[in-house]
Design an enzyme around this catalytic site. Structure first.
Site, PDB file in Angstrom:
ATOM      1  N   ARG A 121      -0.925   5.885  -7.076  1.00  9.22           N
ATOM      2  CA  ARG A 121      -2.283   6.185  -7.369  1.00  9.22           C
ATOM      3  C   ARG A 121      -2.698   7.723  -7.342  1.00  9.22           C
ATOM      4  O   ARG A 121      -3.262   8.118  -8.040  1.00  9.22           O
ATOM      5  CB  ARG A 121      -3.464   5.392  -6.518  1.00  9.22           C
ATOM      6  CG  ARG A 121      -3.626   4.033  -6.653  1.00  9.22           C
ATOM      7  CD  ARG A 121      -4.046   3.358  -5.636  1.00  9.22           C
ATOM      8  NE  ARG A 121      -5.609   3.815  -5.261  1.00  9.22           N
ATOM      9  CZ  ARG A 121      -5.896   3.903  -4.160  1.00  9.22           C
ATOM     10  NH1 ARG A 121      -5.192   3.503  -2.949  1.00  9.22           N
ATOM     11  NH2 ARG A 121      -7.256   4.352  -3.892  1.00  9.22           N
TER      12      ARG A 121
ATOM     13  N   SER B 269      -6.585  -0.840  -0.258  1.00  8.53           N
ATOM     14  CA  SER B 269      -5.863  -0.003   0.432  1.00  8.53           C
ATOM     15  C   SER B 269      -6.076   0.153   2.103  1.00  8.53           C
ATOM     16  O   SER B 269      -5.158   0.045   2.979  1.00  8.53           O
ATOM     17  CB  SER B 269      -5.833   1.347  -0.214  1.00  8.53           C
ATOM     18  OG  SER B 269      -5.187   2.422   0.477  1.00  8.53           O
TER      19      SER B 269
ATOM     20  N   ASP C  92       0.661  -1.226  -0.059  1.00  7.81           N
ATOM     21  CA  ASP C  92      -0.078   0.009   0.009  1.00  7.81           C
ATOM     22  C   ASP C  92       1.053   1.283  -0.068  1.00  7.81           C
ATOM     23  O   ASP C  92       0.623   2.218  -0.521  1.00  7.81           O
ATOM     24  CB  ASP C  92      -0.819   0.031   1.114  1.00  7.81           C
ATOM     25  CG  ASP C  92      -1.938   1.216   1.106  1.00  7.81           C
ATOM     26  OD1 ASP C  92      -2.568   1.366   0.189  1.00  7.81           O
ATOM     27  OD2 ASP C  92      -1.586   2.149   2.031  1.00  7.81           O
TER      28      ASP C  92
END
Ligand code: URA
Length: 437
Positions: A168, A183, A161
């Site tokens: 992202r 996430s 993550d």
């Protein structure tokens, strides 16, 4: 693995198997899959989504990418809250000491700002001396002593993550239900919580802009959480206006202290209490949300939560004098004002643009490597439903040497829609709730 073929299948909407998802995530974390391929995969997921099985496998692969905290030697129910991201969202810094005052353990592992939304770690960075980079041992020490702690991800804490989150952020792939679920839930399960309340933000300042999308995210969070063996409740809350009046890191910390002192804007206080009440019920320390709400209001009004905040600051190196002297939270004294172009009522505020305005002033990141200016931001004077006179201030912008100011002023002015009559409906703070059956 044949990565281009893996990406192509997702691009065509085919379902991937748990084993290949795991191989891909492991390969990324090990440095064997480059970021350009991961970016393409993220965009394919953004457009094609994931089946529930893929989403659960994706979350599990992320969870298994690193360490998990073992909090079993700390007494008390371990409950946490996580927000899907909003503008002016300072709830965590009020909620953590409040729940600790209610004899719960709140082991929060938080992140940076994402897209137009603020991040808890950036806000905590505005506190002189505050250390969020504790290792597991010190994190547990603070939890045992105070009952709450907020840290950033340690080196090997859900590394998948850590890498995906910032990728992202800069590849326009944040607003995807399976990516958000993976996430959040991977981090929460890894942090050792027994139960979780999700604050699913809904509105123009959230990643989920309408109720349908927010409900979909809430349902997925509850279902995947349940599949991972954790009771998860979701509260869908208002994000068609900034939460409270402060947007920007040090400004929001000042507002946090105001609310802990029993003052401050009522929407931020109320949403915090509703989320805490749900946590207290999951922790089995209250029979129902009404009883929990009353108990928590008392802890806030009596100063018990503020007292916990002080102990928490002391335990994590933060200067507790910020409580009596909020000016220690440095805010730029260079200001400019956006005024109403006409008289009338505020019909709506495009809240995302307020978040973008804050970033434009330097209060957030446009790319991974940007430094955040903790001293800038906005104070929102008018919200939907408010009456305004021509020339009245809508918002005050705190800037540094004019950086980004003209663009931020334009964004703020354009975010406001003014009209003749008051809007027909008041914005509700809490839009909906979802619990595991
Ligand atoms: N918060 C997270 O931790 N992850 C997301 O994807 C969105 C909000």
């Amino acid at each position: 693995m044949n990565v281009p073929e893996f990406i192509r299948r997702k691009r065509e909407g085919e379902a991937l198997t748990p084993d290949e998802i795991k191989e891909f995530i492991d390969g990324y974390v090990a440095g064997n899959v480059p970021e350009y391929q991961v970016s393409a995969f993220l965009m394919a997921v953004f457009f094609k989504g994931m089946t529930p099985e893929e989403a659960a496998a994706f979350t599990r692969s992320m969870l298994e990418s690193g360490d998990r905290f073992d909090l079993s030697d700390i007494e008390g129910p371990k409950v946490d809250k996580h927000s899907t991201g909003g503008v002016g969202d300072k709830v965590s810094m009020i909620l953590a000491p409040l729940m600790a005052a209610a004899d719960c353990i709140v082991p929060m592992v938080s992140g940076r700002g994402l897209g137009h939304t603020g991040g808890t770690l950036d806000k905590l960075d505005s506190i002189p001396g505050y250390k969020w980079n504790l290792n597991e041992k010190d994190f547990k020490k603070v939890l045992g002593k105070v009952g709450c702690a907020i840290i950033g991800q340690t080196d090997n804490f859900v590394p998948a993550d850590k890498q995906l989150y910032s990728l992202r952020d800069v590849t326009a792939t944040v607003e995807s239900v399976p990516l958000i679920c993976g996430s959040i839930l991977s981090k929460k399960v890894a942090s050792g919580v027994e139960a979780l309340v999700m604050d699913v933000k809904c509105g123009s300042g959230a990643f989920m802009e309408n109720e349908e999308r927010a409900n979909e995210l809430a349902r997925n969070l509850v279902e995947i959480g349940t599949a991972l063996g954790k009771p998860v409740s979701a509260i869908i809350t208002q994000m068609n206006q900034p939460l409270g009046i402060a947007v920007g890191n040090a400004l929001e910390m000042r507002e946090t202290i105001d609310i802990l002192k029993g003052h401050g804007p009522s929407d931020a206080r109320e949403i915090t209490l509703v989320l805490c009440a749900e946590m207290l019920c999951l922790a089995k320390k209250a029979a129902n949300p009404v009883e929990a709400h009353a108990k928590l209001s008392h802890l806030l009004d009596s100063g018990a939560a503020l007292d916990k905040f002080k102990h928490w600051m002391e335990a994590q190196g933060g200067d507790p004098d910020i409580i009596d002297k909020p000016s220690l939270l440095e805010v730029s004294d260079e200001t400019d004002v956006v005024e109403a172009s006409r008289a009338g009522y505020v019909q709506s505020v495009m809240t995302r643009d307020i978040g973008v305005a804050c970033n434009t002033l330097g209060g957030g990141r446009m790319k991974k490597t940007d430094e955040v200016d903790l001293t800038v931001g906005l104070l929102i004077h008018k919200k939907p439903g408010d009456k305004v006179e021509k020339g009245e201030p809508l918002a005050t912008l705190h800037h540094r040497g004019g950086k980004g100011l003209e663009d931020a002023k334009k964004l703020t002015a354009n975010a406001y829609r003014l009209g003749e009559a008051a809007p027909a409906e008041e914005l509700k703070s809490v839009i909906g709730e979802m619990r595991a059956r």
